[in-house]
Enzyme design. Sequence first.
Site, PDB file in Angstrom:
ATOM      1  N   HIS A 134       8.025  12.558  -2.984  1.00  0.00           N
ATOM      2  CA  HIS A 134       6.983  13.287  -2.438  1.00  0.00           C
ATOM      3  C   HIS A 134       6.644  12.553  -1.054  1.00  0.00           C
ATOM      4  O   HIS A 134       6.842  11.349  -1.063  1.00  0.00           O
ATOM      5  CB  HIS A 134       5.760  13.604  -3.226  1.00  0.00           C
ATOM      6  CG  HIS A 134       5.069  12.270  -3.492  1.00  0.00           C
ATOM      7  ND1 HIS A 134       5.194  11.674  -4.541  1.00  0.00           N
ATOM      8  CD2 HIS A 134       3.983  11.674  -2.913  1.00  0.00           C
ATOM      9  CE1 HIS A 134       4.469  10.620  -4.901  1.00  0.00           C
ATOM     10  NE2 HIS A 134       3.780  10.598  -3.607  1.00  0.00           N
ATOM     11  N   HIS A 188       6.102   8.793   4.343  1.00  0.00           N
ATOM     12  CA  HIS A 188       7.345   8.006   3.919  1.00  0.00           C
ATOM     13  C   HIS A 188       7.581   8.946   2.606  1.00  0.00           C
ATOM     14  O   HIS A 188       6.724   9.448   1.967  1.00  0.00           O
ATOM     15  CB  HIS A 188       6.819   6.453   3.708  1.00  0.00           C
ATOM     16  CG  HIS A 188       5.624   6.393   2.952  1.00  0.00           C
ATOM     17  ND1 HIS A 188       4.473   6.245   3.656  1.00  0.00           N
ATOM     18  CD2 HIS A 188       5.220   6.508   1.570  1.00  0.00           C
ATOM     19  CE1 HIS A 188       3.401   6.117   2.875  1.00  0.00           C
ATOM     20  NE2 HIS A 188       3.945   6.030   1.526  1.00  0.00           N
TER      21      HIS A 188
END
Length: 322
Positions: free
Chosen positions: A139, A260
């Site tokens: 995620h 990220h």
Amino acid sequence: MALVKYSDSESDADQLPTKRLATNDAPEVTKKRRIERKPTHSESKSSSLPPLPAEFRDLYATSSRISVQDDPGLHDGRKRVIPHVVGNWPTHIYLEWYPTTAELALLADVVSKSADRLQNGPKIHSLLYSDLGAQLPLHISLSRPIVLVTEERHAFSALMESEIKDWDIRPFDITVEGLDWVSNFERTRWFLVLRPNRPSNDGLNSLLRLCNRSLAAFNQPPLYDNTTNSSTRGCRKGQQTRTQRPAAPAANRDFSGCFHLSIAWSLEEPTPDEKQRVADINLDKLREIKVPFNSIKLKIGNNIHNLPLPTTVISEGGFVGL
């Protein structure tokens, strides 16, 4: 909804003949009969059934709670960031990616090579699989872990749905730029992450502004604060407070360097030399992957809401499909 698991003995009982085996019937004969049995119509038909919808995973995305106490021994030394308090609901907004089998193999190879280059350094733990070997989703966070109280849950979910419709941010793809290390806000864990490139529609920045605006309405902190210089990779997460409404980032601010995808974690920060050795891993094959995002995930407690990004256009006559 729950899955019902039948034991092997129950399924075999339905298929064995009711006639008792003769005393001279050897076990090998019984085994052969089971192997040679032709599949039934229902069994052959089940193999052609369509795959389960992606939302099905949300029903079983959270593991059972082992303890409400903070026991790092149950979690490889990890400490609970948000204490368990009755009436408080840990909340997180994020984008989710379930890699394909081929993509997962490439990611696992990167984690393995990273561990090899840290043999004398901090131990890293993969985020690709659970302790039982099940694949885990990856995620991109659009909020830091926050807390809503019971009476705020439904109002916040409704606000997020409304904001998504109003902002009209369309589905988009991202590609991988490189490897990096980031810490959580408390600096109790370090994460090996993939840095994404900025998508063509600037969807990540737009979604961040959308989420920060929704969070501000509930006196929750933004994911990144206004003083961050995103080009230095030093993105700072906003301090949490429920007494003062935090300001959202500037409308035209680029936080692309902050986003990220975490693929592994460690309890210790690698040294600059160790970080460089990991950053030098070849990612050419990973850079060919296009990661699609067409919805936002909103997790409140153990409930996960899938909020689709709009795929229709608005005309004078109303909504028209693309």
